[in-house]
Design an enzyme around this catalytic site. Structure first.
Site: not given
Ligand code: HAH
Length: 334
Positions: A137, A244
């Site tokens: 990210e 994911e």
């Molecule tokens: C993901 N982010 C992460 O990669 C993962 O590590 C986590 O457990 C869940 C989702 C997605 C995301 C976020 O956390 C916040 C805002 C948008 C997208």
């Protein structure tokens, strides 16, 4: 008519000649979902237990117990394991960016900490974790800037990303190294991710793939945008993985909390959606090497707390009792 479990084909076996099928797991779900995982999935990712704050909560104090248990689970079930994640702005402890006086560390100090963490973690799981989300990210969702504003960027500068890949490659030259992000199919963000990864490839940085998080819902992103993202990233000669995947029954703006169970309409939409998504993924079997769900069955999902805390969601192919949903039967019928 209810089908008995012996008649349920293994998802992972049905997709054997296409791509690996993964699930995010934690210490609870490897118990509560053990049979389901063993049957349908041939890969796992630690949902949280390999993140920086859980592996090195204090400088030099590594806590590997949880991650070791997950790695042992993978090994005893003959599953592959993905590593998530090494360099990220979230779930990274504050100490990483501060010295003993509580002041910001220098670029060199932070690079050293990054390298020490990555090297220790990757060498411990060498031969077990075959593929890493090295950087997670790093790209902005909106606006003209490419790089998300993070402590890594502020202190090291834009080359923190290539440094991370170089440290990763040195720590485990056999590991596959991925850049991972969400909203990856949104056309604007897609182009930014593409530019970032293209620059890395052109510089000869050791990167092998792009992870599409694929936190999707019943209508977004549209299939055309998913296809365009797959085409664009794979045009760089890299492998792709869905890292994911989940299909929320709520659109992002939908904040309603009164749904006790998915309606017939929702189930129908989700069934069609899963069918269409997997049809598309099968088309790209040459470039897609794994599809990992961010969970396994509807009894546990991070979406029960995101983006609305405490709201139940039903994003998977298996229901709360681990029984295949309509969507499962469509996904395996081709
Ligand atoms: C993901 N982010 C992460 O990669 C993962 O590590 C986590 O457990 C869940 C989702 C997605 C995301 C976020 O956390 C916040 C805002 C948008 C997208």
């Amino acid at each position: 008519m209810a089908k008995t479990s012996v008649e349920v084909p293994s998802l992972q076996k049905v997709y054997e000649s296409y791509f690996n099928i993964g699930a995010a797991v934690n210490l609870r779900t490897i118990e509560t979902q053990q049979n389901l995982l063993a049957k349908h999935f041939n890969s796992i990712t630690a949902e949280n237990d390999i993140k920086f704050e859980l592996l090195q909560p204090e400088e030099g104090k590594f806590t590997f117990e949880r991650a070791d248990k997950l790695a042992a689970f993978a090994q005893s079930h003959g599953m592959k394991m993905r590593g998530h994640t090494l360099v990220w702005h979230n779930q990274t402890p504050d100490w990483v960016f501060k010295n003993s006086e509580g002041e910001r560390v220098t670029r060199d100090q932070l690079l050293q900490r990054m390298k020490d963490h990555m090297t220790t973690v990757m060498q411990r799981y060498k031969g077990q974790i075959y593929c890493w989300d090295v950087v997670n990210e790093a790209v902005t969702d909106e606006g003209p800037e490419l790089y998300r504003k993070t402590n890594w960027l502020d202190i090291i500068g834009e080359d923190y990303i290539e440094k991370a890949f170089e440290f990763a490659h040195a720590a485990d030259p056999d590991a596959l190294l991925f850049y991972n992000d969400y909203n990856e199919s949104n056309p604007g963000k897609r182009e930014k991710i593409y530019q970032l990864v293209k620059t890395l490839v052109e510089k000869g940085v050791p990167i092998h793939g792009v992870g599409l998080q694929a936190h999707w819902n019943l209508t977004n992103p549209c299939l055309e945008d998913i296809r365009a993202a797959i085409e664009r990233y794979s045009s760089l000669g890299l492998k792709l993985q869905l890292t994911e995947l989940d299909i929320s029954v709520f659109n992002h703006e939908d904040k309603r909390t009164d749904l006790a169970a998915p309606t017939a309409e929702i189930i129908e939409l989700q069934t069609q959606r899963y069918q269409q998504v997997f049809e598309l993924l099968r088309e790209y079997r040459e470039v897609i090497t794994a599809v990992t769900f961010w969970g396994a069955a509807d009894d546990y999902t991070w979406l029960n707390d995101f983006p609305v805390i405490g709201r139940k969601n039903w994003p998977f192919l298996f229901d709360e009792n681990h029984q295949p949903k309509e969507a499962f039967w469509k996904v395996i019928s081709f």
